[in-house]
Design a protein around this motif. Structure first.
Motif, short mmCIF file in Angstrom:
data_model
loop_
_atom_site.label_atom_id
_atom_site.label_comp_id
_atom_site.label_asym_id
_atom_site.label_seq_id
_atom_site.Cartn_x
_atom_site.Cartn_y
_atom_site.Cartn_z
N GLU A 83 0.31 -1.08 -1.54
CA GLU A 83 0.19 -0.88 -0.14
C GLU A 83 0.03 0.53 0.21
OE1 GLU A 83 -0.42 -2.50 3.58
OE2 GLU A 83 0.03 -3.66 1.81
N ILE A 84 0.64 1.42 -0.35
CA ILE A 84 0.26 2.93 -0.04
C ILE A 84 -0.99 3.36 -0.83
CG2 ILE A 84 1.16 5.06 -0.85
CD1 ILE A 84 2.72 3.77 1.30
N ILE A 85 -1.28 2.73 -1.84
CA ILE A 85 -2.67 2.97 -2.41
C ILE A 85 -3.71 2.48 -1.36
CG2 ILE A 85 -4.44 2.43 -4.21
CD1 ILE A 85 -1.92 2.49 -6.13
N MET A 86 -3.51 1.08 -1.01
CA MET A 86 -4.51 0.40 0.11
C MET A 86 -4.73 1.54 1.21
SD MET A 86 -3.85 -3.49 -0.75
CE MET A 86 -4.70 -3.93 0.89
N GLN A 87 -3.58 1.93 1.65
CA GLN A 87 -3.53 2.84 3.10
C GLN A 87 -4.64 3.93 2.80
OE1 GLN A 87 0.11 3.38 5.19
NE2 GLN A 87 -0.88 5.47 5.87
N MET A 88 -4.84 4.28 1.46
CA MET A 88 -5.66 5.51 1.18
C MET A 88 -7.18 5.29 1.47
SD MET A 88 -3.49 8.03 0.90
CE MET A 88 -2.54 7.21 2.09
N SER A 89 -7.63 4.00 1.59
CA SER A 89 -8.94 3.64 1.85
C SER A 89 -9.51 4.28 3.23
CB SER A 89 -9.23 2.15 1.88
OG SER A 89 -8.41 1.39 2.76
N ALA A 90 -8.31 4.19 4.05
CA ALA A 90 -8.74 4.98 5.54
C ALA A 90 -8.85 6.35 5.50
CB ALA A 90 -7.56 4.44 6.42
N TYR A 91 -8.18 7.04 4.42
CA TYR A 91 -8.21 8.36 4.53
C TYR A 91 -9.11 8.98 3.30
CZ TYR A 91 -4.70 7.65 7.93
OH TYR A 91 -4.07 7.17 9.04
N ALA A 92 -9.26 8.54 2.37
CA ALA A 92 -9.60 8.82 1.10
C ALA A 92 -11.13 8.09 0.77
CB ALA A 92 -8.95 9.11 -0.17
N ALA A 127 -11.86 5.60 -3.86
CA ALA A 127 -10.43 6.12 -4.23
C ALA A 127 -9.36 4.93 -4.28
CB ALA A 127 -10.18 7.39 -3.22
N ALA A 128 -9.46 4.20 -3.22
CA ALA A 128 -8.37 3.09 -3.07
C ALA A 128 -8.47 2.31 -4.16
CB ALA A 128 -8.33 2.68 -1.70
N ILE A 129 -9.73 1.80 -4.63
CA ILE A 129 -10.21 0.81 -5.46
C ILE A 129 -9.77 1.52 -6.93
CG2 ILE A 129 -12.01 -0.49 -7.14
CD1 ILE A 129 -13.44 -0.75 -4.08
N ASN A 130 -9.97 2.75 -7.24
CA ASN A 130 -9.88 3.29 -8.59
C ASN A 130 -8.06 3.34 -8.41
OD1 ASN A 130 -12.22 3.38 -9.12
ND2 ASN A 130 -12.71 5.75 -8.83
N GLY A 131 -7.43 3.53 -7.68
CA GLY A 131 -6.10 3.73 -7.36
C GLY A 131 -5.33 2.49 -7.84
N VAL A 132 -5.83 1.32 -7.38
CA VAL A 132 -5.44 -0.29 -7.51
C VAL A 132 -5.55 -0.61 -9.03
CG1 VAL A 132 -5.76 -2.52 -6.99
CG2 VAL A 132 -5.59 -0.79 -5.05
N MET A 133 -6.67 -0.07 -9.49
CA MET A 133 -7.15 -0.23 -10.88
C MET A 133 -5.95 0.45 -11.90
SD MET A 133 -9.25 -2.48 -10.37
CE MET A 133 -9.51 -2.94 -12.13
N VAL A 150 2.02 9.22 -5.20
CA VAL A 150 0.96 8.16 -5.49
C VAL A 150 -0.16 8.44 -4.51
CG1 VAL A 150 0.55 5.83 -5.54
CG2 VAL A 150 2.49 6.77 -7.02
N ALA A 151 0.19 8.55 -3.23
CA ALA A 151 -0.88 8.54 -2.06
C ALA A 151 -1.86 9.80 -2.31
CB ALA A 151 -0.10 8.59 -0.75
N ALA A 152 -1.13 11.00 -2.68
CA ALA A 152 -1.93 12.04 -2.90
C ALA A 152 -2.75 12.09 -4.20
CB ALA A 152 -1.01 13.47 -3.04
N LEU A 153 -2.24 11.48 -5.28
CA LEU A 153 -3.22 11.52 -6.35
C LEU A 153 -4.18 10.31 -6.30
CD1 LEU A 153 -0.45 11.63 -9.19
CD2 LEU A 153 -2.01 13.57 -8.45
N THR A 154 -3.85 9.38 -5.45
CA THR A 154 -4.97 8.42 -5.34
C THR A 154 -6.03 9.11 -4.38
OG1 THR A 154 -3.58 6.49 -5.23
CG2 THR A 154 -5.61 6.02 -4.06
N ALA A 155 -5.78 9.70 -3.19
CA ALA A 155 -6.82 10.34 -2.47
C ALA A 155 -7.44 11.45 -3.25
CB ALA A 155 -5.83 11.14 -1.26
N MET A 156 -7.00 12.10 -4.17
CA MET A 156 -7.63 13.27 -5.14
C MET A 156 -8.81 12.44 -5.77
SD MET A 156 -4.56 15.64 -6.35
CE MET A 156 -5.62 16.14 -7.84
N GLY A 157 -8.42 11.23 -6.31
CA GLY A 157 -9.39 10.83 -7.12
C GLY A 157 -9.81 11.36 -8.30
N THR A 158 -9.28 12.21 -8.65
CA THR A 158 -9.52 12.79 -10.08
C THR A 158 -8.35 13.07 -10.97
OG1 THR A 158 -9.08 15.14 -9.13
CG2 THR A 158 -11.37 14.20 -8.84
#
Length: 131
Positions: free
Chosen positions: A94-103, A107-113, A62-70
């Protein structure tokens, strides 16, 4: 049937059987071997390694796919899989939100959606903030 394929399908039965069936259907008239490759490599060779459990593997995915954003469809499938291996909705968010710091925040907003779509289908909303 190949042992790698059987091994991968066993993991998919636990994590997200419906997703692989949809993938097979989508690929059958253009690249049927690609679905088999997905079963035989990541699910057979990676997901069955013993050092990390399925719960942790799905959070990492989930973290990797969130960070990819695609990869929105794949992210939704893995959010569903993360739920299927006992991750809570709150842990996933929480894991998706953490990606805001790295991606980044987009990317984090799209992941949360994406998580919201999955959670809504499973009647898991609203989530309560613990902070």
């Amino acid at each position: 049937m190949d042992n790698r394929y059987k091994k991968g399908m066993e993991i998919l039965k636990i994590t997200n059987k419906g997703a692989i069936e949809d993938l097979f259907e989508g690929l059958e008239d253009i690249a049927p071997d690609l679905g088999r490759f997905v079963v035989e490599f990541p699910y057979s060779e990676i997901y069955t390694r013993e050092t990390v459990d399925l719960k942790t593997r799905e959070l990492a995915t989930v973290a990797a796919l969130t960070a990819m954003g695609t990869a929105e469809a794949q992210l939704e499938d893995h959010i569903n899989a993360a739920l299927n291996v006992d991750n809570s909705p709150e842990e996933i968010v929480e894991i998706i939100m953490q990606m805001s710091a790295y991606a980044g925040f987009p990317a984090a907003i799209n992941g949360v959606m994406s998580a919201k779509k999955v959670f809504k289908k499973k009647n898991l909303l609203p989530l309560k903030s613990k902070e």
